[in-house]
Design a protein around this motif. Structure first.
Motif, mmCIF file in Angstrom:
data_model
loop_
_atom_site.group_PDB
_atom_site.id
_atom_site.type_symbol
_atom_site.label_atom_id
_atom_site.label_comp_id
_atom_site.label_asym_id
_atom_site.label_seq_id
_atom_site.Cartn_x
_atom_site.Cartn_y
_atom_site.Cartn_z
ATOM 1 N N THR A 1 4.130 29.639 90.113
ATOM 2 C CA THR A 1 4.848 30.451 89.125
ATOM 3 C C THR A 1 6.359 30.273 89.171
ATOM 4 O O THR A 1 7.038 30.609 88.209
ATOM 5 C CB THR A 1 4.549 31.949 89.351
ATOM 6 O OG1 THR A 1 5.031 32.334 90.648
ATOM 7 C CG2 THR A 1 3.057 32.231 89.262
ATOM 8 N N ILE B 1 1.371 36.535 89.029
ATOM 9 C CA ILE B 1 -0.076 36.316 89.124
ATOM 10 C C ILE B 1 -0.819 37.580 88.681
ATOM 11 O O ILE B 1 -1.814 37.503 87.955
ATOM 12 C CB ILE B 1 -0.475 35.942 90.570
ATOM 13 C CG1 ILE B 1 0.214 34.646 91.011
ATOM 14 C CG2 ILE B 1 -1.989 35.849 90.708
ATOM 15 C CD1 ILE B 1 -0.322 33.390 90.384
ATOM 16 N N GLY B 2 -0.290 38.750 89.101
ATOM 17 C CA GLY B 2 -0.895 40.019 88.684
ATOM 18 C C GLY B 2 -1.940 40.532 89.655
ATOM 19 O O GLY B 2 -3.116 40.178 89.560
ATOM 20 N N PRO C 1 -7.034 38.495 91.344
ATOM 21 C CA PRO C 1 -8.217 37.857 90.747
ATOM 22 C C PRO C 1 -8.273 36.374 91.118
ATOM 23 O O PRO C 1 -7.244 35.780 91.442
ATOM 24 C CB PRO C 1 -7.998 38.001 89.234
ATOM 25 C CG PRO C 1 -6.832 38.919 89.070
ATOM 26 C CD PRO C 1 -6.039 38.875 90.328
ATOM 27 N N ARG D 1 -9.523 34.575 85.960
ATOM 28 C CA ARG D 1 -9.758 35.992 85.671
ATOM 29 C C ARG D 1 -8.417 36.720 85.746
ATOM 30 O O ARG D 1 -7.449 36.227 86.322
ATOM 31 C CB ARG D 1 -10.741 36.603 86.661
ATOM 32 C CG ARG D 1 -12.042 35.781 86.779
ATOM 33 C CD ARG D 1 -13.162 36.593 87.373
ATOM 34 N NE ARG D 1 -13.621 37.614 86.415
ATOM 35 C CZ ARG D 1 -14.596 38.471 86.648
ATOM 36 N NH1 ARG D 1 -15.206 38.457 87.825
ATOM 37 N NH2 ARG D 1 -14.960 39.367 85.743
ATOM 38 N N SER D 2 -8.388 37.921 85.205
ATOM 39 C CA SER D 2 -7.127 38.667 85.193
ATOM 40 C C SER D 2 -7.334 40.040 85.833
ATOM 41 O O SER D 2 -8.474 40.459 86.063
ATOM 42 C CB SER D 2 -6.631 38.843 83.755
ATOM 43 O OG SER D 2 -7.380 39.877 83.130
ATOM 44 N N ARG D 3 -6.237 40.716 86.075
ATOM 45 C CA ARG D 3 -6.362 42.039 86.683
ATOM 46 C C ARG D 3 -7.133 42.983 85.764
ATOM 47 O O ARG D 3 -7.818 43.883 86.236
ATOM 48 C CB ARG D 3 -5.002 42.601 87.057
ATOM 49 C CG ARG D 3 -3.957 42.572 85.956
ATOM 50 C CD ARG D 3 -2.617 43.096 86.448
ATOM 51 N NE ARG D 3 -2.740 44.506 86.799
ATOM 52 C CZ ARG D 3 -1.774 45.225 87.320
ATOM 53 N NH1 ARG D 3 -0.626 44.656 87.620
ATOM 54 N NH2 ARG D 3 -1.952 46.496 87.591
ATOM 55 N N ASP E 1 -9.683 42.355 84.216
ATOM 56 C CA ASP E 1 -11.127 42.198 84.460
ATOM 57 C C ASP E 1 -11.618 43.040 85.627
ATOM 58 O O ASP E 1 -12.826 43.166 85.840
ATOM 59 C CB ASP E 1 -11.454 40.714 84.768
ATOM 60 C CG ASP E 1 -11.125 39.798 83.603
ATOM 61 O OD1 ASP E 1 -11.257 40.263 82.452
ATOM 62 O OD2 ASP E 1 -10.727 38.646 83.842
#
Lengths: 472, 472
Positions: free
Chosen positions: A268, A341-342, A392, A396-398, A400
């Motif tokens: 990132t 990234i989250g 995640p 996938r994302s947070r 999810d």
């Protein structure tokens, strides 16, 4: 307790005794916390500029049964500064109590009012050729009253202690409106119970800190830093003890960095150079020595001794202040990379230092029982204080995993507790972790805390719902 | 409170629950203090060997209204361990709780029960290649529970802090008989109010410390010492700051020595060699550095830099550990010389460090207003903690001045108070200084202390009459 709202009539009753400047419009920032997780609905914003004004407000609040939520820089991460479910409380901002009353390099002490921003304290100390060593990410906006009320930590706790260890004395308004005059800079003073340490870390529930005598220390004349690749977290601990045996208190910070965090950085923030690539485990060691010390020599000697013991197998010693700053940039950019990234869930935890290797080894299985995640573990290993963040997997994302957050939190906290650790290492309890406190803290401690709260704040007006559950 | 005596029937009621070994004959040493100033008349001596036994005794005492006087090593100088005017209290000796439960060099922590003698703690730390840096004259008999309950100080506070700064966690029995399980070694733990710091320094009035997690530090690999003649006390402070700027936390102790004390030494203990003769003001500087440090070089550099600034004009740097011990013998023999001369009045005081020169300058006039006396002022100048002892002039004895003691005490304490100092720097309040506390301490603090005492010990059975006046 039955609380009363801070009505217009209540506000009017205060106007006779307080200057107009104390009354301010309620900007939304006073009712939100940084991550947007908590919000208050309204309230009466008061910004006194003197201790006597604070006392007057507290007296009036007590008499009327109006709750008070103290507000410093608003940077707290556990909702201690947010009114939560209270209906129209007083939001008491210390921002106008922003004087540094004195700086004394002979005494090695500074008296700062509660609204002084931490960075101003650091700068005033530097101007007097001294160091105020507390350093946290929010230092540009956190105010010293909140810093003390939450007993903030940061990267230099290993050497200099937490906020409480850097406070020699306090001035505070107690819940009955009386003023505690305790700004003494004395290093040795055994005259009765230590109210200073009781107010520090009480998050405004036992009174309002209005000013503090802060401890200053010598500025290290010569600084240095190194990054070293370690075999594993156990080797990091051995390296820390080796460093302290060789260099003593000169070790200012000792940060563990996991490979996952370096991977996030590479992904990132590719502009941040990684001096040692992306090893599984590395440490950042920071030294501050007196004029007669030689940090580079000390770090070279440490690396050689550690290599002999097979603790380290690669390393870089900063050859300049610029390079030292570059090393720190790696460490300090990890939280930003994490945000990009989250994280599904972040944890401010500590465990006994000796338990760190086992905790780190056992964590992935506890998380894997919930689902597939990535873990970034890093932090102030010399204090046992780890940032343990769960992400995640790629793709996938947070969003999810909204439904997994509570289970992850419970799994991490249970594991921390099983290792004798703390579910609130440096951020405090606030409103976020009241239930955690009830679940994990020694029941005798909780009972004693409630007794002290009832004794000092019988009307329960001081920051109700923070730290201890209120029944309003 | 109306207290009940610990009758034979009360003792019998405990026998069912406690082993016979808990019940011991009341040796006179339990009712006397070291200087013979305080004595209790009797009581029930109980010496439990487990925390559960302590809890059982506290529960029974609370139910019956029998006061408890906790007893550690009996070395306290303010009568905190002496039953005073109480009629047949429980004297609860911790001497049988004498286990060191664990020593962990990775954690840098040791768990010691309250009855462990301070010197045993130091020795156990040394065996683990660590240092427990608290060092006081009574360390051969003082027990760790008492050391913490009185927040003992000593010569290394400058570098390592008071007893409270060296305690990571506590186990204690609270006045309701519940057990506080707080032996965590965590360096960062912000889960609620800090009960540890409340119990430390409470002198047994809020509960009984049964065990503590103590903080260990690296053993300095290389030590050194110097004695330097300073122009005056102000120069001593400048020298201290210069030393800390140059050597950082490596300065372990910094002791001011007045010429009067050296004169007393020469008169009463001529076998103690005085390396610099009998200068009006000198300091003893002790260093402990890591393996990469060079104490002699650091002290030579300090002396040169100080001489350039006209702070020092003579000095001696120890060339061996033997010579370092000889320097310390000078400092540590001064109390013995004082006793041979026979002080009219001794004072355990502290003032802000920056106020030391003025305090020392103003003291003689305050004392001369009472009569002709000699003053020996010495002590831990880096902490603002001075031993301020007043002696008869040659040809007169302390017996000639019995009637002056109160006036001297008042004059010294008033001067200390005027400079923002403390009338109990490191010995505590005990029963000796209850009235001083009422006279000199912030009334808000005293009110809050009473509220906390009433909340945690509503029956007032925990060491009544110590710290706070009791109305029994």
């Amino acid at each position: 307790m039955t609380y009363q709202p801070a009505t217009g009539a209540f506000a009017d009753s205060l106007r006779a005794d307080l200057p107009q400047a104390v009354f301010r419009p309620l900007d939304p920032r006073y009712t939100e916390e940084p991550r947007g997780r908590w919000a208050g609905s309204g309230g009466l914003l008061l910004a006194p500029s003197t201790t006597a004004e604070v006392a007057r407000i507290v007296q009036a609040a007590g008499a009327a049964g109006v709750p008070i939520v103290p507000y410093g820089g608003g940077t707290g991460l556990v909702g201690g500064q947010v009114s939560g479910d209270l209906s129209d409380p007083i939001i008491l901002s210390l921002e106008r109590m922003s004087q540094i009353r004195s700086v004394d390099p002979v005494e090695n002490a500074m008296v700062a009012e509660a609204g002084v921003i931490l960075q101003w304290v650091q700068e005033a100390a530097e101007q007097a050729n001294r160091l105020f060593p507390l350093s946290i990410a929010a230092q540009g906006s956190a105010r010293i009253g909140g810093v003390l009320s939450t007993n903030a930590g940061g990267v230099n706790v290993l050497r200099y202690g937490n906020a409480r260890d850097l406070c020699l004395g306090l001035e505070a308004v107690l819940p009955d409106g009386s003023i505690l005059n305790g700004l003494s800079p004395l290093r040795k003073n055994n005259t009765g119970y230590d109210l200073r340490h009781l107010l520090i870390g009480a998050e405004g529930t036992l009174g309002i800190i209005t000013a503090a005598t802060l401890k200053l220390v010598p500025r290290p004349a010569r600084t240095g830093a190194a990054m070293m690749v370690v075999r594993d977290p156990a080797a990091a601990l051995d390296l820390l003890n080796l460093a302290r045996d060789r260099i003593g208190e000169g070790v200012s910070a000792f940060e563990l960095i996991g490979g996952m965090g370096l991977g996030f950085l590479a992904e990132t923030m590719p502009e941040v150079r990684l001096p040692l690539g992306q090893p599984d485990w590395s440490v950042l060691i920071d030294l501050g020595l007196g004029a007669s010390g030689d940090p580079q020599q000390a770090l070279e000697g440490l690396f050689e001794a550690a290599a002999e013991r097979d603790l380290v197998h690669d390393g870089a010693i900063a050859q300049s202040e610029q390079q030292r700053a570059d090393f720190w940039r790696v460490r300090e950019s990890i939280p930003a990379a994490n945000r990009k990234i989250g994280a599904v869930s972040s944890h401010d935890i500590s465990v006994p230092i000796a338990a760190i290797p086992r905790f780190i080894a056992e964590g992935p299985a506890a998380i894997a029982a919930i689902g597939s995640f990535r873990i970034n573990c890093f932090g102030h290993v010399g204090d046992g204080n780890l940032h343990y963040n769960v992400f995640p997997i790629p793709g996938r994302s947070r969003a999810d995993h909204e439904g997994d957050r509570d289970a992850i939190k419970r799994a991490v906290h249970d594991l921390v507790h099983a290792h004798g650790g703390s579910v609130s290492a440096e951020h405090g309890v606030g409103r976020l972790k009241v239930a955690d406190l009830e679940r994990y803290v020694d029941p005798t401690k909780l009972t004693a805390m409630r007794a002290i709260k009832a004794a000092l704040d019988p009307k329960g007006v001081m920051n109700p719902g923070a730290v201890l559950r209120h029944h309003g």
